[in-house]
Design a protein around this motif. Structure first.
Motif, PDB file in Angstrom:
ATOM      1  N   ARG A  68       0.808  -1.227   0.000  1.00  0.00           N
ATOM      2  CA  ARG A  68       0.000   0.000   0.000  1.00  0.00           C
ATOM      3  C   ARG A  68       0.839   1.275   0.000  1.00  0.00           C
ATOM      4  O   ARG A  68       0.329   2.357  -0.269  1.00  0.00           O
ATOM      5  N   ILE A  69       2.108   1.138   0.338  1.00  0.00           N
ATOM      6  CA  ILE A  69       2.856   2.349   0.704  1.00  0.00           C
ATOM      7  C   ILE A  69       2.934   3.371  -0.430  1.00  0.00           C
ATOM      8  O   ILE A  69       2.760   4.572  -0.183  1.00  0.00           O
ATOM      9  N   SER A  70       3.124   2.903  -1.654  1.00  0.00           N
ATOM     10  CA  SER A  70       3.285   3.912  -2.716  1.00  0.00           C
ATOM     11  C   SER A  70       1.962   4.622  -3.007  1.00  0.00           C
ATOM     12  O   SER A  70       1.959   5.763  -3.468  1.00  0.00           O
ATOM     13  N   GLY A  71       0.856   3.997  -2.677  1.00  0.00           N
ATOM     14  CA  GLY A  71      -0.433   4.636  -2.920  1.00  0.00           C
ATOM     15  C   GLY A  71      -0.833   5.641  -1.857  1.00  0.00           C
ATOM     16  O   GLY A  71      -1.583   6.577  -2.138  1.00  0.00           O
ATOM     17  N   LYS A 122      14.699   4.476   6.016  1.00  0.00           N
ATOM     18  CA  LYS A 122      15.529   4.662   4.830  1.00  0.00           C
ATOM     19  C   LYS A 122      14.771   4.208   3.580  1.00  0.00           C
ATOM     20  O   LYS A 122      13.923   3.321   3.667  1.00  0.00           O
ATOM     21  N   PRO A 123      15.127   4.754   2.413  1.00  0.00           N
ATOM     22  CA  PRO A 123      14.509   4.277   1.176  1.00  0.00           C
ATOM     23  C   PRO A 123      14.902   2.818   0.910  1.00  0.00           C
ATOM     24  O   PRO A 123      16.002   2.402   1.290  1.00  0.00           O
ATOM     25  N   ALA A 124      14.010   2.079   0.280  1.00  0.00           N
ATOM     26  CA  ALA A 124      14.297   0.677  -0.034  1.00  0.00           C
ATOM     27  C   ALA A 124      13.490   0.267  -1.253  1.00  0.00           C
ATOM     28  O   ALA A 124      12.601   0.996  -1.690  1.00  0.00           O
ATOM     29  N   GLU A 152       3.829   9.765   0.804  1.00  0.00           N
ATOM     30  CA  GLU A 152       4.927  10.462   0.154  1.00  0.00           C
ATOM     31  C   GLU A 152       6.193   9.911   0.815  1.00  0.00           C
ATOM     32  O   GLU A 152       6.486  10.239   1.968  1.00  0.00           O
ATOM     33  N   LEU A 153       6.941   9.088   0.103  1.00  0.00           N
ATOM     34  CA  LEU A 153       8.084   8.425   0.741  1.00  0.00           C
ATOM     35  C   LEU A 153       9.087   9.401   1.360  1.00  0.00           C
ATOM     36  O   LEU A 153       9.561   9.164   2.477  1.00  0.00           O
ATOM     37  N   MET A 165       2.742  10.256   9.554  1.00  0.00           N
ATOM     38  CA  MET A 165       2.969  10.730   8.198  1.00  0.00           C
ATOM     39  C   MET A 165       2.617   9.701   7.144  1.00  0.00           C
ATOM     40  O   MET A 165       2.385  10.044   5.989  1.00  0.00           O
ATOM     41  N   CYS A 166       2.621   8.432   7.520  1.00  0.00           N
ATOM     42  CA  CYS A 166       2.465   7.365   6.521  1.00  0.00           C
ATOM     43  C   CYS A 166       1.595   6.232   7.065  1.00  0.00           C
ATOM     44  O   CYS A 166       2.047   5.445   7.907  1.00  0.00           O
TER      45      CYS A 166
END
Lengths: 375, 426
Positions: free
Chosen positions: A207-210, A227-229, A213-214, A257-258
């Protein structure tokens, strides 16, 4: 005519602000604003303010539950209509205040309140425990680590005699916040009940990309643990984040935030107890509450461990502190090592600060007391 | 008849403190959806975790705040709380109400909402707890048109300001906290309803250093009443306290036998500056040494009163711990006149100077106290156009790392290393 969904902007009124407060003043308040000379608590929960005009206002303070129904508020209104010419107020600590303009009207009001079972406990004044201010908890919040209303009910049941009396060395302010966001701002309370998480967030890669905002999720972590992955989902590589669990301090800011980073957990979540804070500038400067019990479980429905811990602190404080001394002033006078001993709270490394500016709290003097902690 | 079994919550119906469970069950008799609040809460008591989904952006046209979106993660099981949005309604100063107005709000909420409320939320608003998206506009219409009432703040905007009870029923309030709060709330309606800030921003107004609205702990700008002349003393009343005829601390300690009132020990001895003494049967105060902590006045309200040249101390930057730890507000202006006579002009200028700067340099989700920490207090007071004074600090710095500026050092920072080497071989 009401709202017309076909023409939503037609006839719209905005930016009115709150109603002007003065129209809600009882007559005796309106006539004597700015003229009050002194006050006295004539019995627990009953205040008398004297005006230079000679007028008196008697305030009867009843504990409110904050979470109240429309029917309950109507009952409050019934009481105010009957005794107070249709006016009342609430305090910053969620107490209900009924005001009357003569002493003769006090007892009938007290009798009325008493006749309504346990709905309107009178007290919360002077050197006692007043109402616990609190947050929403499981009744309404999306980030809590504990409930609020239920914990407060359980604690106030146990501390009830302190609410209806004035036997403590000073007032004791208790507050509950159901997570570290502290909507209840418990960071300056004599005793703070704080919901805490203890497990790092899970990552919902699907779900995270939907929903996130990373970069915001990454930037939200005060310790740089997010961290980005990249991960593969159904044969497709997607951008996501990973969490360095060793760095996580469980603040939950990433979840704020997420939504794809939930961290609440039945076993991970519970309550920390912080003590010794205060807001008032009286005698000593305002103080932050300090963490003395790092974790107590969410034992529903009555949180016996939390209730017992608070009672123990309060009993030790009541027995040992000097008149006018707040919990934090008492702890500082006797020394925190004595505080832990007198309250029978085990000291753990969790009470030693290792976050930013931690050094400020480390002891850099040879002055200490020999307590049971020194073997 | 119960829609859901609630064996755990039922255990919160006993005991001397009022029970929200009993209250909710009573409300459920006429508002059956309250059963779904209880049902979902019972499940949280079993599962030990919340069942509300993360966030949800809802609101009314033209406003960016005032409604907090909320959805159940079990809408089929608890349809009554599928949508459970919070409506924040601006509270009147000091939270006085007429029963007429309260009943009007209750009727409105019975019609459009869950039937549950908070009196009040932590910031001070009336909280109407739980309604559906489609009810928001009709509710807002009736709220504004029929009740003349408005929403409060949420999100990155000015949050609903709050004040202590002030002069309406307190003898210590050094300015009119109610009027100040009302005036500024009205003045900044746009800032309350339309988020334009880096993060939330709070004002709180306390009439004296007892700070009953917790301004110094909870507000970005704390306006705390004080005075700059002398504590008023009624020597005859002092004698009454000494004789034990008036109860100490307004009777706050009357539940326990603390022995005879001891002026020396309880007042003079506890004064943090040691500026009081007895002389010839009179209480003396060296007011120049007094820091106006309120202790002596609290203990002897019939004998001592704040001075008459009153105003407020302005402190900036308090917040709860998220993220860099809790902060109390830092003293910036020791004394400011706070009066409706000039429409709170000094305070308004102060507020707008802070905002102009913070909106420019504040990072996303950075409270002004955190921005102050990031740039440093010397920078902040320079921005504010305020001269540095010892009152800004608890003590001078103990490290020597001063950020000297180019123009402060004779000759400036630019130097010629070749010239330097002519005199100083490497």
């Amino acid at each position: 005519m009401g709202y017309n969904p076909d023409k939503p902007m037609e006839g719209r009124i905005s930016d009115l602000g709150p109603l002007y407060y003065e129209q809600f003043f009882p007559a005796v308040i309106k006539e004597n604003k700015g003229k009050w000379l002194w006050h006295e608590i004539i019995q627990p929960g009953v205040l008398m303010h004297k005006s230079e005009s000679g007028a008196e206002v008697y305030t009867i303070r009843a504990g409110g539950v904050r979470l109240m129904s429309v029917e309950f508020v109507r009952e409050i209104c019934d009481i105010a209509d009957k005794h107070c010419d249709g006016f009342l107020r609430f305090t910053t600590r969620n107490n209900i205040e009924f005001m009357v303009d003569s002493k003769a009207k006090v007892q009938p009001l007290l009798d009325d309140l008493k006749s309504r079972g346990n709905k309107f406990p009178v007290g919360g004044t002077g050197a006692g425990v007043t109402n616990i201010v609190h947050t929403q908890g499981w009744v309404h919040c999306h980030t809590p680590a504990t409930d609020a209303s239920g914990v407060v009910k359980a604690v106030m049941d146990e501390l009830f005699d302190y609410f209806t009396s004035m036997t403590l060395p000073a007032q004791c302010r208790i507050a509950l916040a159901c997570c570290l966001n502290m909507c209840g701002a418990v960071h300056a309370s004599d005793i703070a009940i704080l919901g805490v998480h203890r497990k790092p967030p899970m990552i919902d890669h699907s779900r995270i990309s939907g929903v996130c905002e990373l970069p915001l999720a990454i930037a939200s972590c005060p310790l740089g643990a997010v961290k980005p992955a990249k991960v593969e989902i159904d044969g497709k590589e997607i951008k996501t984040v990973k969490v360095n669990n060793e760095r996580c301090m469980f603040c939950g800011n990433c979840y704020t935030m997420c939504p794809a980073m939930p961290l609440a957990d039945p076993d991970g979540d519970g309550i920390a107890i912080l003590v010794g804070g205060k807001v008032s500038n009286r005698i000593s400067a305002p103080k932050f509450s300090k963490l003395v019990i790092p974790f107590l479980p969410n034992t529903t429905p009555r949180w016996p461990e939390t209730v017992e811990a608070i009672k123990k602190i309060l009993v030790a404080y009541a027995a040992d502190a000097k008149k006018y001394e707040r919990v934090g002033e008492w702890a500082e006078r006797i020394g925190w090592e004595k505080f832990f001993e007198k309250c029978d709270i085990p000291f753990t490394e969790k009470s030693i600060d290792d976050y930013r500016l931690a050094y400020d709290t480390w002891r850099t003097t040879t002055q200490f007391k020999y307590t049971s902690h020194i073997k | 008849m119960a829609k859901h079994e609630t064996p755990l919550l039922d255990q919160l119906e006993s005991g001397p403190w009022p029970s929200f469970v009993t209250d909710m069950k009573h409300q459920a008799e006429t508002k059956p959806e309250v059963w779904d609040i209880l049902g979902q809460l019972e499940l949280s008591y079993t599962d030990k975790i919340t069942h509300w989904k993360h966030g949800g952006i809802v609101g009314v046209f033209g406003y960016g705040g005032g409604i907090v979106g909320r959805y159940s993660d079990l809408p089929k099981r608890f349809p009554g709380v599928e949508h459970f949005h919070t409506v924040r309604v601006a509270q009147p100063s000091s939270k006085y109400y007429s029963t007429k107005h309260l009943r009007d709000i209750m009727n409105l909420w019975e019609k459009y909402g869950s039937g549950m409320t908070n009196f009040h939320g932590s910031t001070g608003d009336i909280i109407l707890l739980g309604t559906r998206t489609e009810n928001l506009e009709p509710l807002f219409w009736d709220l504004t048109h029929d009740l003349g009432q408005d929403l409060g703040g949420s999100g990155s905007n000015l949050r609903t300001p709050a004040n202590c009870i002030g002069q309406s029923r307190c003898e210590w309030s050094c300015y009119d906290t109610e009027e100040c709060c009302y005036f500024l709330t009205q003045k900044y309606q746009d800032e309350i309803h339309r988020p334009a800030f880096p993060y939330k921003f709070k004002f709180k107004f306390s009439g004296c250093a007892n700070d009953c609205v917790a301004a110094i702990a909870r507000s970005d700008i704390a306006v705390i009443g004080t005075w700059r002349d002398n504590i008023r003393i009624d020597q005859a009343a002092v004698k009454e306290y000494v004789a034990g005829n008036y109860p100490a601390n307004g009777g706050a300690h009357s539940g326990r036998d603390w022995g005879k009132f001891d002026l020396q020990k309880e007042v003079i001895g506890l004064c943090p500056t040691g500026c009081m003494w007895m002389e010839g049967g009179q209480l003396k105060i060296d007011d120049k040494e007094c820091t106006r902590c309120m202790h002596c006045i609290n203990v002897m309200p019939r004998a001592l009163r704040p001075g008459v040249d009153t105003g407020a101390t302005i402190c900036v930057g308090a917040k709860a711990p998220i993220l860099d730890g809790a902060q109390f507000a830092t003293l910036i202006v020791p004394f400011m006149k706070v009066s409706k006579d000039n429409e709170f002009e000094e305070l308004v200028n102060f507020i707008e100077t802070v905002w102009d700067w913070w909106m420019e340099v504040g990072k996303n989700r950075e409270r002004v106290g955190e921005t102050m920490q990031r740039v440093g207090l010397p920078t902040f007071i320079k921005v504010m156009g305020i001269e540095p004074i010892p009152q800004h600090v608890k003590e001078p710095r103990s490290n020597p790392y001063v950020f000297w500026q180019d123009e402060e050092v004779p000759g400036g920072f630019e130097r010629d290393v070749v010239e330097f080497r002519k005199k100083h071989a490497a």
